[in-house]
Design a protein around this motif. Structure first.
Motif, PDB file in Angstrom:
ATOM      1  N   ALA A   1       0.854  -1.181   0.000  1.00  0.00           N
ATOM      2  CA  ALA A   1       0.000   0.000   0.000  1.00  0.00           C
ATOM      3  C   ALA A   1       0.896   1.239   0.000  1.00  0.00           C
ATOM      4  O   ALA A   1       1.057   1.905   1.013  1.00  0.00           O
ATOM      5  CB  ALA A   1      -0.893  -0.029   1.239  1.00  0.00           C
ATOM      6  N   GLU A   2       1.492   1.529  -1.160  1.00  0.00           N
ATOM      7  CA  GLU A   2       2.504   2.589  -1.224  1.00  0.00           C
ATOM      8  C   GLU A   2       1.917   3.957  -0.935  1.00  0.00           C
ATOM      9  O   GLU A   2       2.558   4.808  -0.316  1.00  0.00           O
ATOM     10  CB  GLU A   2       3.186   2.578  -2.607  1.00  0.00           C
ATOM     11  CG  GLU A   2       4.018   1.327  -2.892  1.00  0.00           C
ATOM     12  CD  GLU A   2       3.178   0.110  -3.297  1.00  0.00           C
ATOM     13  OE1 GLU A   2       1.959   0.294  -3.580  1.00  0.00           O
ATOM     14  OE2 GLU A   2       3.714  -1.004  -3.335  1.00  0.00           O
ATOM     15  N   GLN A   3       0.683   4.195  -1.401  1.00  0.00           N
ATOM     16  CA  GLN A   3       0.075   5.514  -1.162  1.00  0.00           C
ATOM     17  C   GLN A   3      -0.086   5.753   0.327  1.00  0.00           C
ATOM     18  O   GLN A   3       0.216   6.831   0.847  1.00  0.00           O
ATOM     19  CB  GLN A   3      -1.298   5.596  -1.829  1.00  0.00           C
ATOM     20  CG  GLN A   3      -1.268   5.446  -3.330  1.00  0.00           C
ATOM     21  CD  GLN A   3      -2.674   5.507  -3.905  1.00  0.00           C
ATOM     22  OE1 GLN A   3      -3.312   6.548  -3.891  1.00  0.00           O
ATOM     23  NE2 GLN A   3      -3.172   4.390  -4.375  1.00  0.00           N
ATOM     24  N   THR A   4      -0.555   4.718   1.021  1.00  0.00           N
ATOM     25  CA  THR A   4      -0.729   4.843   2.467  1.00  0.00           C
ATOM     26  C   THR A   4       0.625   4.979   3.158  1.00  0.00           C
ATOM     27  O   THR A   4       0.773   5.757   4.098  1.00  0.00           O
ATOM     28  CB  THR A   4      -1.534   3.644   2.996  1.00  0.00           C
ATOM     29  OG1 THR A   4      -2.884   3.827   2.584  1.00  0.00           O
ATOM     30  CG2 THR A   4      -1.477   3.542   4.509  1.00  0.00           C
TER      31      THR A   4
ATOM     32  N   GLY B   1       1.695   8.531   2.882  1.00  0.00           N
ATOM     33  CA  GLY B   1       0.822   9.367   3.710  1.00  0.00           C
ATOM     34  C   GLY B   1       1.142   9.225   5.191  1.00  0.00           C
ATOM     35  O   GLY B   1       1.229  10.213   5.922  1.00  0.00           O
TER      36      GLY B   1
ATOM     37  N   GLU C   1       1.570  11.090  -6.338  1.00  0.00           N
ATOM     38  CA  GLU C   1       0.837  12.272  -5.863  1.00  0.00           C
ATOM     39  C   GLU C   1       1.028  12.504  -4.364  1.00  0.00           C
ATOM     40  O   GLU C   1       1.108  13.653  -3.904  1.00  0.00           O
ATOM     41  CB  GLU C   1      -0.647  12.121  -6.183  1.00  0.00           C
ATOM     42  CG  GLU C   1      -1.372  13.431  -6.092  1.00  0.00           C
ATOM     43  CD  GLU C   1      -2.852  13.263  -6.254  1.00  0.00           C
ATOM     44  OE1 GLU C   1      -3.388  13.720  -7.275  1.00  0.00           O
ATOM     45  OE2 GLU C   1      -3.485  12.663  -5.360  1.00  0.00           O
ATOM     46  N   GLN C   2       1.125  11.414  -3.598  1.00  0.00           N
ATOM     47  CA  GLN C   2       1.402  11.575  -2.170  1.00  0.00           C
ATOM     48  C   GLN C   2       2.795  12.181  -1.972  1.00  0.00           C
ATOM     49  O   GLN C   2       3.001  12.986  -1.069  1.00  0.00           O
ATOM     50  CB  GLN C   2       1.312  10.223  -1.444  1.00  0.00           C
ATOM     51  CG  GLN C   2      -0.101   9.797  -1.056  1.00  0.00           C
ATOM     52  CD  GLN C   2      -0.910   9.229  -2.206  1.00  0.00           C
ATOM     53  OE1 GLN C   2      -0.410   9.030  -3.310  1.00  0.00           O
ATOM     54  NE2 GLN C   2      -2.175   8.950  -1.958  1.00  0.00           N
TER      55      GLN C   2
END
Lengths: 269, 323
Positions: B48-51, B54, B81-82
């Motif tokens: 879960a790279e986006q998480t 974040g 984008e993160q």
């Protein structure tokens, strides 16, 4: 502030928002209005914050992940004393720090900039983890839109927050049922968003997001379950408070004209 | 390079309780000891790279220094984008550790090839990009990185890269390392191509050319002074990288040189992966050769350019048969 004065406060802020958007032709008044009562209760009754010392380590933190409802947050922060009315009036003007989506770089009281949907929950997890590690009592509130829950990143973060059992993390879903182009239920089909949330490791409570008693009662009794993150699923109305705006998709974008502003001021008197 | 990374990080974490390590479910046989020693400051966020980015932002906004670990292609693109909004805009002390860059995972296919990462990271304000050439550079760059408050992208290789420096007396982020002085040709490289570049230089030297070799471990901010200084003294400049020819080290150097005052006198060529996908399997040397960045291909490429210059041909006694 008692419930009556909170409601008075909300009406004044709705008028202020409408005036600002009439002047600037900005968007998202429907979203500002659906989330406003939630923010009103949190900022005036619940959050442990100090406008004089916005960076106290053990403060409660709020992330408005649906960053397009920026004017609702900016209006409340100004009213709560984080910055001046003059700064608020600079919204969207040349050189103003108050841009159209929530910005923290030069705005006291804003914890983190948002605007692209699906970012806030992960950031909230990071803050909640740091609070846990540092033994800070501060809690982290993250406000998501129901449309925002289309984003896959939200569900990645839900899995992580559930696993980490972060009971200092509180998610509030502002379920106003309308997105940018369609109704939320048309987008997610047979899946009912609240049922997806019920399937997570979060403690969950469903309330009316415009009922001050329910909002207060829910926010005063957190976490919902010990040892678990909480989600307060608030059913709200997009454009709440103004007859011709309620549940109308177009008010995601439109700004009121002078005549409409007069009607808004009349209705919210 | 992975081993040098985790060893240095462990030493740093012993001295600094603000240091956290997050992984996107990767690091088998790399991160175990760190996890054991610092269980409260290590999190496997999951695939879960986006998480992951974040969460790193949230930790950094609360005063932590956060290292995030995954394969280079995933950690730069899945959560771009993160990285832009959450890390770069807020200028947070988060380190993005991308392992297996370039064609490290040559047999795995394009999903695991990382050839655009420098280009996309370069386009982000506040981002520092470090591409160490060997395990010693990894160690020194990690140690120095604590002074940098904003985000850093560390583009690392995999494992087993040879030490190319015995030691580095002075290492500064943003200053290229001159591995070897020379007068005829300058080779500017970064990352695991440093090893190839050194052997390219050896071949060229045997052919009578005097070759300067620069390890440009910091691609952003790039060492403008070193580039201009080199270009003022040496006619032939080449950049060598395992990255798309668009947007990487070569582009960064080209941007400086194209605005240089004496540009009419120099010959400059970017050597890298032409703007194409790899559609076959093969070991790393095979794939590098296929994309014209093996030692042999680079040598002949350089000689074909240098050899065209008659004065140089005479001076260095290069003949076309040798090319």
């Amino acid at each position: 502030m008692n419930i009556e004065s909170l409601k008075r406060n909300a009406k004044e802020m709705r008028i202020e928002i409408a005036r600002m958007l009439e002047k600037t032709h900005g968007s998202h008044i429907g979203s500002d209005y659906s989330v406003l009562d939630i923010l009103n209760v949190l900022y005036f009754k619940i959050l442990k914050i100090d406008p004089e010392r916005p960076f106290l380590a053990d403060r409660d933190r709020l992330i408005l992940s649906k960053g397009h409802a920026s004017l609702a947050l900016y209006t409340i922060l100004a009213k709560r004393g984080f910055f001046s009315k003059e700064t608020l009036n600079s919204y969207l003007q040349n050189g103003s720090p108050l841009v159209g989506h929530v910005d923290s770089r030069n705005v006291p009281g804003v914890e983190v900039s948002t605007g692209s949907l699906g970012h806030g929950l992960a950031i909230g997890i990071g803050m909640a983890l740091a609070n846990e590690e540092d033994k800070n009592k501060g809690r982290v509130f993250v406000i998501l839109g129901d449309g925002e829950c289309n984003e896959g990143s939200i569900w990645e973060s839900v899995i992580l927050a559930s696993r980490l059992k972060l009971d200092n993390l509180i998610v509030i879903v502002d379920a106003n049922k309308l997105q940018c182009l369609d109704a939320t239920e048309e987008i997610i089909g047979d899946a009912e968003l609240i049922n997806l949330w019920k399937a997570t490791g979060f403690g969950i409570k469903e309330i009316n997001g415009h009922d001050y008693r329910e909002l207060l009662e829910s926010f005063q009794n957190l976490p919902i379950n010990e040892g678990r993150p909480s989600v307060i699923y608030t059913n709200t109305v997009k454009g709440k408070g103004v007859s011709f705006m309620e549940n109308m998709l177009e008010w995601h974008y439109k700004s009121p004209n002078k005549e409409q502003l007069r009607v808004i001021e009349e209705e919210l008197k | 390079m992975r081993t040098a990374f985790i060893k240095t990080l462990t030493t740093m974490a012993r001295k600094d309780i603000r240091i956290y390590l997050l992984t996107g479910d990767l690091g088998f046989s790399v991160i175990e000891n760190f996890r054991k020693e610092f269980p409260d400051r290590f999190f496997n966020v999951g695939i879960a790279e986006q998480t992951m980015i974040g969460v790193a932002a949230g930790l950094a906004l609360s005063g932590k220094t956060v290292f995030t670990y995954s394969i280079a292609s995933f950690i730069t693109m899945r959560c771009f984008e993160q990285i832009r909004n959450d890390l770069c805009y807020h200028n947070l002390k988060v380190r993005i550790i991308g392992v297996g860059s370039g064609f490290s995972y040559s047999t795995s296919g394009i999903t695991h090839h990382s050839l655009s990462d420098i280009a996309i990271m370069r386009s982000l304000p506040n981002m520092t990009i470090i591409v160490p050439g060997d395990p010693v550079e990894v160690e020194r760059a990690m140690e120095k990185s604590d002074d940098i408050e904003g985000p850093i992208y560390f583009r690392l290789g995999k494992t087993g890269e040879p030490k190319l420096h015995s030691s580095i007396s002075e290492f500064t982020i943003g200053k290229g390392l001159v591995m070897k002085e020379g007068d005829d040709i300058a080779l500017i490289t970064c990352g695991s191509m440093l090893e190839v570049t050194k052997s390219v230089a050896e071949v060229l030297e045997k052919k009578g050319l005097s070759v300067k070799v620069i390890s440009m471990h910091t691609v952003k901010p790039i060492d403008e002074n070193l580039i201009l200084n080199t270009a003022s003294k040496i006619k032939y400049l080449f950049t060598i990288e395992e990255h798309n020819i668009i947007g990487g080290l070569g582009s960064a150097v080209a941007e400086i040189l194209s605005e240089a005052p004496s540009r009419e006198k120099m010959v400059f060529k970017r050597i890298g992966v032409e703007d194409k996908f790899c559609i076959v399997a093969g070991n790393r040397n095979y794939i590098r050769d296929l994309f014209d960045i093996s030692k042999e291909k680079i040598v002949s490429h350089i000689l074909s350019i240098v050899g065209l210059d008659k004065t140089k041909v005479t001076k260095c006694s290069i003949t076309s048969s040798k090319v």
